[in-house]
Design an enzyme around this catalytic site. Structure first.
Site, short mmCIF file in Angstrom:
data_model
loop_
_atom_site.label_atom_id
_atom_site.label_comp_id
_atom_site.label_asym_id
_atom_site.label_seq_id
_atom_site.Cartn_x
_atom_site.Cartn_y
_atom_site.Cartn_z
CG ASP A 275 -10.95 -71.56 54.81
OD1 ASP A 275 -10.38 -70.56 54.34
OD2 ASP A 275 -10.63 -72.73 54.53
CG ASN A 276 -17.15 -69.57 55.26
OD1 ASN A 276 -16.43 -69.91 54.31
ND2 ASN A 276 -18.35 -70.09 55.46
#
Length: 239
Positions: A101-102
């Protein structure tokens, strides 16, 4: 691999133009000029174009220490793509092995070996990934025992924790192998913990070591062989 395909993949020229380069005698294989663009080569051959040696790794596999704020995607979207952090000479070759995920940091692999990529992503091979987690409130003493049983993480999915070690009141290391969507956050959420920080610190036998955040490096031969063996592939067959 065909010589013309190899050279076009290395960015020497387009596939169509490469044929003219080869036919004109500008390419040497193992010290001898070649004119057959369909010649089969492997990772043991020394390839030279116009006097300059062309890097001849049959496959490229990179380890990245992903920083926060980058997306595991091939192009920029809502956040910049991790591909911006890949050295330009490899950027068109490699593909992501899974995703982070970012807001998740740590060990991310990229490779142009499609079979290896598919096997690493397949849960049946049981490749373990270890994460360091920071949570929003005190970890209960009973937590380590609680995650030893299968965990209902919602949407009809059950997660299995391979190992969990509480490091201190707010930090733990957790190892899983299934790779379900937002798996770590959903596991901790099941016990009313919010994940504040999440970092992948190991992928199979690979660890970040001294790799700086935001940097990439090629796997060593030993690391690459170990990765292949973990999914029942042989190094000799990749040449």
């Amino acid at each position: 691999m065909r010589l013309d395909r190899f050279l076009s993949m290395r960015g020497v020229d387009s596939r169509k133009s490469i044929k003219k380069v080869i036919r004109s005698g500008r390419v040497e294989v193992d010290g001898k000029p070649v004119f057959d663009f369909a010649m089969e080569i492997n990772g043991n051959n020394r390839i030279v174009v116009d006097g300059q040696e062309v890097e001849n790794d049959p496959y490229v596999t990179l380890m990245m220490n992903k920083p926060e704020g980058y997306m595991s995607s091939m192009v920029d979207e809502r956040y910049p793509s991790v591909m911006n952090l890949v050295p330009e000479r490899y950027r068109k070759r490699v593909r992501l092995v899974g995703r982070l995920d970012n807001d998740t940091t740590g060990l991310l692999l990229l490779t142009d070996n499609g079979v290896l990529n598919a096997r690493l992503a397949n849960p049946k091979h049981g490749i373990q990934k270890t994460y360091r987690v920071e949570v929003n409130h005190l970890l209960k003493p009973s937590f380590e025992e609680a995650v030893k049983s299968p965990i209902d993480i919602g949407k009809g999915e059950v997660a299995h924790v391979d190992n969990l070690k509480v490091l201190d009141d707010y930090h733990a290391e957790i190892t899983v192998h299934e790779g379900k969507y937002h798996e770590i956050k959903r596991i901790f959420g099941k016990f009313s913990y919010d994940v504040i920080k999440l970092e992948r610190i190991a992928f199979g036998s690979l660890t970040l070591g001294e790799l700086e955040r935001g940097k990439c490096r090629l796997l060593t031969k030993e690391e690459y062989v170990s990765l292949l063996e973990s999914v029942h592939m042989k190094f000799e067959e990749q040449l």
